[in-house]
Design a protein around this motif. Structure first.
Motif, PDB file in Angstrom:
ATOM      1  N   ALA A 216       4.094  -0.578  10.965  1.00 35.98           N
ATOM      2  CA  ALA A 216       4.502  -1.587  11.723  1.00 35.98           C
ATOM      3  C   ALA A 216       3.142  -2.599  11.945  1.00 35.98           C
ATOM      4  O   ALA A 216       1.938  -2.048  11.721  1.00 35.98           O
ATOM      5  CB  ALA A 216       4.818  -1.540  13.392  1.00 35.98           C
ATOM      6  N   PRO A 217       3.063  -3.865  11.714  1.00 35.04           N
ATOM      7  CA  PRO A 217       2.057  -4.836  11.902  1.00 35.04           C
ATOM      8  C   PRO A 217       1.414  -4.875  13.365  1.00 35.04           C
ATOM      9  O   PRO A 217       2.024  -4.448  14.235  1.00 35.04           O
ATOM     10  CB  PRO A 217       2.658  -6.120  11.410  1.00 35.04           C
ATOM     11  CG  PRO A 217       3.856  -6.083  11.703  1.00 35.04           C
ATOM     12  CD  PRO A 217       4.499  -4.607  11.674  1.00 35.04           C
ATOM     13  N   GLU A 218       0.206  -5.296  13.264  1.00 40.67           N
ATOM     14  CA  GLU A 218      -0.384  -5.588  14.846  1.00 40.67           C
ATOM     15  C   GLU A 218       0.293  -6.270  15.673  1.00 40.67           C
ATOM     16  O   GLU A 218       0.809  -7.258  15.058  1.00 40.67           O
ATOM     17  CB  GLU A 218      -1.922  -5.708  14.342  1.00 40.67           C
ATOM     18  CG  GLU A 218      -2.722  -4.963  13.976  1.00 40.67           C
ATOM     19  CD  GLU A 218      -3.019  -3.825  14.521  1.00 40.67           C
ATOM     20  OE1 GLU A 218      -2.913  -3.542  16.030  1.00 40.67           O
ATOM     21  OE2 GLU A 218      -3.492  -2.573  14.160  1.00 40.67           O
TER      22      GLU A 218
ATOM     23  N   LYS B   3       0.836  -1.055   0.108  1.00 38.91           N
ATOM     24  CA  LYS B   3       0.052   0.155   0.080  1.00 38.91           C
ATOM     25  C   LYS B   3       1.075   1.308  -0.179  1.00 38.91           C
ATOM     26  O   LYS B   3       1.894   1.270   0.759  1.00 38.91           O
ATOM     27  CB  LYS B   3      -1.026  -0.031   1.296  1.00 38.91           C
ATOM     28  CG  LYS B   3      -1.949   1.152   1.160  1.00 38.91           C
ATOM     29  CD  LYS B   3      -2.765   1.270   2.588  1.00 38.91           C
ATOM     30  CE  LYS B   3      -3.608   2.437   2.746  1.00 38.91           C
ATOM     31  NZ  LYS B   3      -4.548   2.221   3.835  1.00 38.91           N
ATOM     32  N   ALA B   4       0.596   2.358  -0.982  1.00 34.92           N
ATOM     33  CA  ALA B   4       1.359   3.200  -1.091  1.00 34.92           C
ATOM     34  C   ALA B   4       0.955   4.682   0.240  1.00 34.92           C
ATOM     35  O   ALA B   4      -0.441   4.534   0.123  1.00 34.92           O
ATOM     36  CB  ALA B   4       1.353   3.850  -2.445  1.00 34.92           C
ATOM     37  N   TYR B   5       1.795   5.285   0.651  1.00 31.83           N
ATOM     38  CA  TYR B   5       1.532   6.576   1.434  1.00 31.83           C
ATOM     39  C   TYR B   5       2.289   7.644   0.887  1.00 31.83           C
ATOM     40  O   TYR B   5       3.325   7.569   0.333  1.00 31.83           O
ATOM     41  CB  TYR B   5       1.891   6.108   2.933  1.00 31.83           C
ATOM     42  CG  TYR B   5       1.129   5.177   3.543  1.00 31.83           C
ATOM     43  CD1 TYR B   5      -0.049   5.493   4.294  1.00 31.83           C
ATOM     44  CD2 TYR B   5       1.283   3.540   3.494  1.00 31.83           C
ATOM     45  CE1 TYR B   5      -0.767   4.542   4.984  1.00 31.83           C
ATOM     46  CE2 TYR B   5       0.763   2.906   4.249  1.00 31.83           C
ATOM     47  CZ  TYR B   5      -0.465   3.314   4.619  1.00 31.83           C
ATOM     48  OH  TYR B   5      -1.187   2.116   5.421  1.00 31.83           O
ATOM     49  N   ASN B   6       1.669   8.791   1.104  1.00 33.59           N
ATOM     50  CA  ASN B   6       1.986  10.259   0.474  1.00 33.59           C
ATOM     51  C   ASN B   6       2.548  10.540   2.157  1.00 33.59           C
ATOM     52  O   ASN B   6       1.350  11.036   2.644  1.00 33.59           O
ATOM     53  CB  ASN B   6       1.457  11.188  -0.322  1.00 33.59           C
ATOM     54  CG  ASN B   6       1.315  10.494  -1.541  1.00 33.59           C
ATOM     55  OD1 ASN B   6       2.336  10.347  -2.108  1.00 33.59           O
ATOM     56  ND2 ASN B   6       0.236  10.192  -2.129  1.00 33.59           N
TER      57      ASN B   6
ATOM     58  N   TRP C  71       0.663  -3.530   7.030  1.00 29.16           N
ATOM     59  CA  TRP C  71       1.295  -2.849   8.382  1.00 29.16           C
ATOM     60  C   TRP C  71       0.774  -1.475   8.398  1.00 29.16           C
ATOM     61  O   TRP C  71       0.120  -0.898   7.619  1.00 29.16           O
ATOM     62  CB  TRP C  71       2.815  -2.362   7.747  1.00 29.16           C
ATOM     63  CG  TRP C  71       3.962  -3.378   7.800  1.00 29.16           C
ATOM     64  CD1 TRP C  71       3.499  -4.735   7.902  1.00 29.16           C
ATOM     65  CD2 TRP C  71       5.010  -3.375   7.423  1.00 29.16           C
ATOM     66  NE1 TRP C  71       4.520  -5.580   8.053  1.00 29.16           N
ATOM     67  CE2 TRP C  71       5.587  -4.924   7.540  1.00 29.16           C
ATOM     68  CE3 TRP C  71       6.009  -2.339   7.203  1.00 29.16           C
ATOM     69  CZ2 TRP C  71       6.990  -5.111   7.393  1.00 29.16           C
ATOM     70  CZ3 TRP C  71       7.312  -2.635   6.971  1.00 29.16           C
ATOM     71  CH2 TRP C  71       7.772  -3.845   7.145  1.00 29.16           C
ATOM     72  N   ARG C  72       0.612  -1.170   9.728  1.00 31.55           N
ATOM     73  CA  ARG C  72      -0.326   0.204  10.261  1.00 31.55           C
ATOM     74  C   ARG C  72       0.741   1.392  10.074  1.00 31.55           C
ATOM     75  O   ARG C  72       1.762   1.341  10.525  1.00 31.55           O
ATOM     76  CB  ARG C  72      -0.870  -0.157  11.544  1.00 31.55           C
ATOM     77  CG  ARG C  72      -1.625   1.275  11.819  1.00 31.55           C
ATOM     78  CD  ARG C  72      -2.227   0.874  13.310  1.00 31.55           C
ATOM     79  NE  ARG C  72      -2.864   2.030  14.087  1.00 31.55           N
ATOM     80  CZ  ARG C  72      -3.503   2.226  15.019  1.00 31.55           C
ATOM     81  NH1 ARG C  72      -3.180   1.211  15.869  1.00 31.55           N
ATOM     82  NH2 ARG C  72      -4.010   3.372  15.377  1.00 31.55           N
TER      83      ARG C  72
ATOM     84  N   GLY D 234       9.065  -3.826  11.649  1.00 34.30           N
ATOM     85  CA  GLY D 234       8.440  -2.852  10.910  1.00 34.30           C
ATOM     86  C   GLY D 234       9.924  -1.901  10.364  1.00 34.30           C
ATOM     87  O   GLY D 234      10.860  -1.896  10.447  1.00 34.30           O
ATOM     88  N   THR D 235       9.183  -0.657   9.976  1.00 35.51           N
ATOM     89  CA  THR D 235      10.101   0.399   9.632  1.00 35.51           C
ATOM     90  C   THR D 235       9.976   1.864  10.273  1.00 35.51           C
ATOM     91  O   THR D 235       8.504   2.026  10.615  1.00 35.51           O
ATOM     92  CB  THR D 235      10.298   0.652   8.039  1.00 35.51           C
ATOM     93  OG1 THR D 235       9.031   0.961   7.390  1.00 35.51           O
ATOM     94  CG2 THR D 235      10.557  -0.687   7.762  1.00 35.51           C
TER      95      THR D 235
END
Length: 247
Positions: free
Chosen positions: A123-125, A95-98, A111-112, A140-141
């Protein structure tokens, strides 16, 4: 001078006096060769508008110092559910985020996004929570920007690693620097080892850095338990490879 004391002893003269004094000073000012071009001001204003707001005193007290690796506090400082240890593998769909109209990044769809004051964590739940009054993540990152960094990329990355080590005394270098590209720009990556504050187990930390076009250093820190790092490192590389700078 009466009950209030003489005016000349006051460090804050009464409003009437201040108003008259300021107007008198303004009338005496003469500006030679005034510069009317405010393009530079608008440019600086636009950059400041893209920056995250400064944390409040309460947030700064709650967040404590800067972190890194599994002891990394999530800069948002929001309440998180405890780390459960029950973490799903990274999804194969992304999934892409700006982020702040500064960069675009794609991460596993399970990942949330956890926005912070100075960085954003994905990071995932079950992989984020708190330890020692700091928000942390075990898988996660964390992605962020470092302004006013040295303009030599390795020197700037060394400074980032040192700042991570301040909050993680057991952080150690586990590889040499590798060169690559991030967002179409020259970048560096390095692998570190650490002991997680959340689990007490060994973990690996993958750091990616590059300079954005305006000289700001972009960084991404990937974290995974040591026994899962083999599965996560390709994901971290794919996430880093997805970065696109939008300004």
């Amino acid at each position: 001078g009466g009950p209030g004391g003489p005016q000349w002893m006051s460090s804050h003269p009464n409003p009437g006096d201040r108003y008259s004094y300021i107007n008198k000073e303004a009338q005496s000012l003469r500006v030679e060769n005034a510069v009317r071009d405010n393009g530079g001001f608008r440019s600086v204003q636009a950059r400041l508008n893209q920056m995250s707001p400064a944390p409040t005193t309460a947030q700064a007290t709650k967040n404590g110092g800067s972190g890194g690796g599994g002891g990394t506090r999530n800069p948002g400082g929001n309440d998180r559910v405890p780390v459960s240890g029950n973490v799903a593998r990274p999804s194969t769909s992304f999934k892409a985020y700006n982020e702040g109209n500064v960069f675009r990044i794609s991460v596993p769809s399970n990942w949330r996004e956890l926005p912070g004051n100075n960085a954003v964590t994905f990071a995932p739940e079950g992989a984020y929570g708190t330890a020692n009054e700091q928000s942390i993540f075990t898988h996660g990152t964390e992605v962020g920007l470092m302004r006013n960094a040295p303009q030599d990329l390795q020197e700037a990355t060394d400074g980032l690693v040192q700042s991570l080590a301040q909050a993680n005394p057991q952080l150690r270098q586990a590889s040499n620097y590798s060169r690559g590209t991030i967002g179409g720009r020259d970048g560096l990556s390095i692998t570190l080892s650490n002991v997680s504050d959340a689990t007490g187990g060994n973990e690996r930390v993958k750091v990616f850095t590059t300079f954005m076009p305006d000289g700001t250093m972009f960084y991404m820190v990937g974290v995974a338990p040591e026994n899962e790092f083999g599965a996560y490192e390709p994901v971290f590389r794919k996430v880093a490879g997805s970065v696109q700078f939008t300004r």
